[in-house]
Scaffold this active site. Structure first.
Site, PDB file in Angstrom:
ATOM      1  N   SER A 120       2.733  -1.420 -13.750  1.00  0.00           N
ATOM      2  CA  SER A 120       2.117  -0.759 -12.594  1.00  0.00           C
ATOM      3  C   SER A 120       2.797   0.549 -12.240  1.00  0.00           C
ATOM      4  O   SER A 120       2.254   1.328 -11.455  1.00  0.00           O
ATOM      5  CB  SER A 120       2.159  -1.693 -11.379  1.00  0.00           C
ATOM      6  OG  SER A 120       3.496  -2.043 -11.068  1.00  0.00           O
ATOM      7  N   HIS A 141      -3.525  -0.769 -17.176  1.00  0.00           N
ATOM      8  CA  HIS A 141      -3.088  -1.418 -15.945  1.00  0.00           C
ATOM      9  C   HIS A 141      -4.257  -2.077 -15.226  1.00  0.00           C
ATOM     10  O   HIS A 141      -5.111  -1.402 -14.658  1.00  0.00           O
ATOM     11  CB  HIS A 141      -2.409  -0.392 -15.018  1.00  0.00           C
ATOM     12  CG  HIS A 141      -1.946  -0.980 -13.725  1.00  0.00           C
ATOM     13  ND1 HIS A 141      -1.994  -0.307 -12.533  1.00  0.00           N
ATOM     14  CD2 HIS A 141      -1.426  -2.219 -13.435  1.00  0.00           C
ATOM     15  CE1 HIS A 141      -1.530  -1.075 -11.571  1.00  0.00           C
ATOM     16  NE2 HIS A 141      -1.182  -2.243 -12.093  1.00  0.00           N
ATOM     17  N   ASN A 191      -0.750   3.053  -7.117  1.00  0.00           N
ATOM     18  CA  ASN A 191       0.535   2.733  -6.492  1.00  0.00           C
ATOM     19  C   ASN A 191       1.262   3.961  -5.976  1.00  0.00           C
ATOM     20  O   ASN A 191       2.211   3.838  -5.203  1.00  0.00           O
ATOM     21  CB  ASN A 191       1.418   1.957  -7.460  1.00  0.00           C
ATOM     22  CG  ASN A 191       1.066   0.485  -7.471  1.00  0.00           C
ATOM     23  OD1 ASN A 191       0.818  -0.111  -6.438  1.00  0.00           O
ATOM     24  ND2 ASN A 191       1.012  -0.104  -8.657  1.00  0.00           N
TER      25      ASN A 191
END
Length: 473
Positions: A120, A141, A191
């Site tokens: 991630s 991902h 993220n």
């Protein structure tokens, strides 16, 4: 490019099992590799249970379920992965572990085998740096739960070939997923761009602006996010969320806008990891505390209401001002009259803050007015930018920074945030709708108030604000 028939999944945890489920459900033979045979058994049992649930609900035939399970092949010898056309690593989130594993894979697998990581946030460039044929290494991902979530980030390292990313995007679409392309950068798209959603909530909690349930309600019910940021970190796991924040913070050389929270660190140190441990921000064994909405104001005295502009309303002697990043008290001094600031109202929730110098009776006029407009009202401490406006401004600013630095396209950034974390809008589309100049002013005011680089507007935001002004003129 290689025809992908056999897929190997390394790691039989939640993500590995979910990815194996997806691949097998779309006709691939799947090698599930783990050093522990019992871990593979638990993963297959979990997939079997999910398939049985789908059969019971009429979503899948028993025959199809049996065929999917038959495609799952447990493997404990890494040499067996030589038969794979695609390897998806979903193991430990530690660079040294991944580098050693990929070096072994490069020796075991033929040169045409695609080697991918479900990481991630770890650099794909670093993972591929010391192996043969680094052009075949990419990030793939998935988001949890992998069988349900549509988004897949296809991540290019410095050496990754365009043919490899093209093949992975095509495969993801064949699996019913929506791929987005991005460059290997800390946190990739989701993220990275999502960090302010969490960090601004932690800051509000640290500054004792409002209770956790109020902060969550403001973002969830007032901002349209599917969950509040604090309850979401409890669901993710405080340890997991904190680790990602620390990873991004350190990878960006301690860039202050990614600063981890000391309050969150305390929860992790105490073992209060959220839902999985029973306690985090909230006690998951008890009822959630209720938001203390303002009591209904039923003043029989008429008030004079005048709309000064789209963001300013005069109610008798009071100014009700939609926040632009200044405190109510600073505005009261500037205008020499009582001021109440109000957050962005996306739905029927109005978050307000009053100047300290306001008489309570005057502040109640603003509460009564907002209630008459059909809003539930909650009052928090006098906090610049309040909760929704400053969070959205920070998210949009981070999205533009990622765009300017070539991390991904505007379309892919917005798609990633809508599908990966279910935001009500892509942040760049949201910023366009709310107004770039408005967001720029808000961030400049926050930067002036705190004296911190954390709220520094990126240069692309300044450019878009200038263009917006020139179009309007």
């Amino acid at each position: 490019m290689v025809n992908i028939r056999t897929v190997a999944v390394i790691g039989s945890g939640t993500m590995g099992a979910g990815i194996a489920d997806v691949a097998a459900s779309h006709g691939h033979q799947v090698l599930i590799y783990d050093i522990a045979a019992d871990a593979i058994s638990r993963a297959v049992d979990g997939i079997r249970a999910r398939l049985a649930s789908r059969v019971a609900r009429g979503k899948l035939s028993a025959d199809a379920s049996g065929q999917i399970l038959a495609r799952l092949i447990p493997v404990t010898d890494i040499e067996a992965l030589a038969a794979a056309d695609l390897v998806i690593e979903a193991a430990s989130e530690r660079l040294e572990v991944k580098k050693a594993l990929f070096a072994k894979l490069a020796d075991v697998c033929p040169a045409q085998t695609l080697l991918t990581s479900n990481t991630s946030s770890i650099s794909i460039t670093a993972i591929a740096a010391e192996i043969r044929h680094p052009e075949r290494v990419a990030g793939l991902h998935f988001f949890n739960p992998a069988p349900v979530m549509k988004l897949v980030e296809v991540v290019s390292g410095l050496a990754t070939s365009s043919e490899v990313t093209d093949a992975l995007c095509e495969l993801a679409m064949n699996w019913g997923k929506q791929p987005v392309r991005c460059q290997s950068t800390p946190g990739f798209i989701v993220n990275r761009v999502a960090r302010p959603f969490y960090s601004e909530a932690w800051r509000a909690l640290e500054e004792q602006v409002a209770t956790p349930e109020t902060i969550d309600a403001a973002l969830r019910e007032g901002g349209g996010f599917p969950m509040g940021p604090l309850e979401l970190t409890d669901m993710i796991g405080q340890d997991v969320n904190f680790a990602v924040t620390c990873s991004v913070f350190n990878a960006f050389w301690q860039e202050r806008r990614f600063l981890p929270s000391l309050v969150q660190q305390e929860l992790v140190l105490a073992g209060r990891l959220g839902k999985k441990s029973g306690k985090g921000v909230y006690d998951w064994h008890a009822d959630r505390p209720a938001v203390q909405w303002s009591a209904s104001v039923s003043d029989s005295n008429p008030v004079r209401v005048e709309k000064i502009s789209d963001s300013v309303t005069r109610i008798d002697e009071l100014l009700l001002i939609e926040t632009q990043g200044e405190t109510a008290q600073s505005l009261a001094v500037k205008h020499n009259r009582p001021v109440v600031v109000v957050d962005r109202i996306e739905r029927d929730v109005a978050v307000i803050a009053a100047a300290f110098s306001n008489p309570d009776s005057v502040t109640r006029k603003a509460i009564g007015y907002l209630q008459q407009q059909g809003n539930r009202v909650v009052q928090i401490a006098d906090y610049p930018g309040l909760l929704v406006w400053r969070t959205v401004a920070m998210i949009a600013n981070e999205a533009l920074d990622a765009l300017q630095k070539g991390v991904a396209s505007e379309k892919d950034i917005d798609t990633a945030m809508r599908l990966g974390v279910n935001y009500p809008s892509g942040p760049i589309a949201w910023g366009e709708r709310l107004g770039w100049q408005r967001l720029l002013t808000l961030l400049e005011n926050l930067q002036r108030h705190y004296g911190e680089e954390r709220y520094r507007p990126c240069s692309l935001l300044r450019q878009r604000a200038l263009l917006e002004c020139s179009y309007e003129s």
